[in-house]
Design an enzyme around this catalytic site. Structure first.
Site, PDB file in Angstrom:
ATOM      1  N   HIS A  63       0.814  -1.221   0.000  1.00 38.98           N
ATOM      2  CA  HIS A  63       0.000   0.000   0.000  1.00 38.98           C
ATOM      3  C   HIS A  63       0.847   1.270   0.000  1.00 38.98           C
ATOM      4  CE1 HIS A  63      -3.239  -2.869   1.510  1.00 38.98           C
ATOM      5  NE2 HIS A  63      -3.522  -2.533   0.275  1.00 38.98           N
ATOM      6  N   ASP A 156      -5.084  -0.591  -8.437  1.00 40.22           N
ATOM      7  CA  ASP A 156      -4.811  -1.536  -7.351  1.00 40.22           C
ATOM      8  C   ASP A 156      -5.708  -2.746  -7.596  1.00 40.22           C
ATOM      9  OD1 ASP A 156      -4.442  -2.874  -4.999  1.00 40.22           O
ATOM     10  OD2 ASP A 156      -5.178  -1.274  -3.696  1.00 40.22           O
ATOM     11  N   PRO A 163     -12.362 -10.741 -12.577  1.00 38.70           N
ATOM     12  CA  PRO A 163     -12.896  -9.398 -12.809  1.00 38.70           C
ATOM     13  C   PRO A 163     -11.863  -8.361 -13.243  1.00 38.70           C
ATOM     14  CG  PRO A 163     -13.174 -10.087 -10.491  1.00 38.70           C
ATOM     15  CD  PRO A 163     -12.641 -11.251 -11.232  1.00 38.70           C
TER      16      PRO A 163
END
Lengths: 277, 277
Positions: A63, A156, A163
């Site tokens: 992150h 991200d 998907p």
């Protein structure tokens, strides 16, 4: 009885297993299989379609590194878009930056956000910040409808199966380019250079067709296959390697620092070879 | 039937599994359990006591990074000692350096050398070079008997369990210090900073008591736990971070280059914290 979770098939012939204390939550959402498990080694972990997404122990690396390199390359990253990232970890990092005024998260699967808020509050804690807007829709559709708007776009995503497939395609990269302002920066997670010898050069090629500056950087992420993870940046104007970081605002981080920002772009020979023009 | 090997217990609660084509060799040596297996993902692999030691796919990273950083920090690394490293990978790298006149390998287990020569010739290929002397004895005893002799000492050991325990102890570090010449360099593999929060600071402390310059550097090694591996250097005179590498002889490498040499010392905040004085 010992319970273990094993991630198989992300890299054929390789598997990573983690001892499990307890499965805290499991559901089939409209998009994927979602699970939260508690483990002795990584604390709570989020899985999507049986692949490790994030966990309490090492999530800071991913992150911080998907966010701060671009944010600190742009001189004034006021408006930031995250596609995917429903756990909220990138958002938590983005709003640390003092120049960010608005961060938009476009996550296709509402249940990832809701479940992360419930079970991973350490990661999801920024999602209710007044600077943050969370939208549950298709990121591809969103960037098509928002032109010349963002300073930084962060993709991200999950792996390029299920998907997320469209988030690795050149049409989407063109839409992101158009959704950025004239000096904007694009960054995406782009898998491991040890196991994706075809994907990484293809992404480079697609981004080079759009941006004058395209670079790859690396970070150490123990729970992703190989532990060596790449991020690919496309920059319309600013070069992340030569940017002056002496005025870095210096908010708290556990991995990122201005020296890591630069060193992450220094690549081993085999990775240089992989992305050479 | 699918055959998989699983490395467990090196990090509690974590396991890495590799699909196996065939077990090529297995024996109990005088010191350890030794196995060579062929795998689809990493090619041939060497295991000692059920722990992955090396493999054809990613061995270049470990062997280049344990060797070339020290060799290119020292201005004249004529005589080099390797403790352990019976697979020969470090030796293969060391003799690439044009200034090396003699490389001594001290491996306690003769069967590691013999088996590597038979099954891993790509790695062991330097062991018959005329510059190389291979000795089958205890590395601790050897350094105690060889004072003021080496320019570079490389400790290419297994984990700090089993036969390698003594190679992580301060008495051994002192003997290596004495075995180095007055401007010598010591380097050892020192495990992962993600999973060895006690060992790594302890090694730093032990080396700081001996050397004016003690540094840690990192490399991406997919088959070691976490994929992030540390090496610790003790230098009597030369600083690996400030050394001028513009005259690097430029022999062939797949990971190492002069920029990686410097960037490997740039540490994430959590690693800086781990080894701070």
């Amino acid at each position: 009885m010992e319970l273990w979770f094993t991630e198989k098939d992300t890299v054929p012939g390789l598997a990573l297993s983690v001892k499990v204390n307890k499965v805290l939550h499991r559901e089939k959402t409209d998009f994927q299989d979602l699970a939260i498990v508690d483990t002795p080694i990584f604390g709570r972990m989020l899985f999507l379609d049986n692949i490790i997404m994030t966990n309490i122990k090492d999530e800071f690396v991913y992150h911080e590194m998907i966010s701060h390199v671009a944010l600190n390359t742009h001189p004034n990253p006021q408006k930031v878009l995250v596609i995917g990232g429903g756990d909220g970890g990138a958002i938590r990092e983005i709003i640390k930056h003092p120049k960010v005024e608005k961060a938009v998260l476009v996550e296709i699967d509402r249940r990832v956000v809701e479940t992360s808020k419930e079970y991973l509050p350490e990661i999801a804690c920024g999602l209710d910040d007044p600077k943050v807007e969370v939208l549950y829709e298709d990121g591809i559709k969103y960037v098509n409808e928002h032109k010349n708007e963002f300073d930084v776009i962060i993709v991200d995503s999950t792996d390029p199966i299920g998907p997320a497939v469209g988030l690795f395609e050149s049409n989407f990269y063109k839409s992101c380019y158009d959704s950025l302002k004239e000096d904007g920066i694009f960054v995406a997670q782009t898998e491991s250079p040890y196991y994706n010898e075809e994907l990484i050069p293809q992404i480079q090629k697609n981004l080079r067709a759009l941006y004058p500056i395209t670079k790859l950087y690396l970070a150490f992420i123990p729970t992703y296959p190989g532990g060596c993870w790449s991020f690919t940046m496309g920059c319309k104007k600013y070069d992340p390697e030569t940017v002056d970081l002496s005025n870095w605002p210096g908010y708290p981080t556990r991995y990122y620092n201005p020296e890591i920002h630069k060193a992450a772009f220094v690549l081993p020979n085999f990775v240089r070879e992989l992305i050479k023009e």
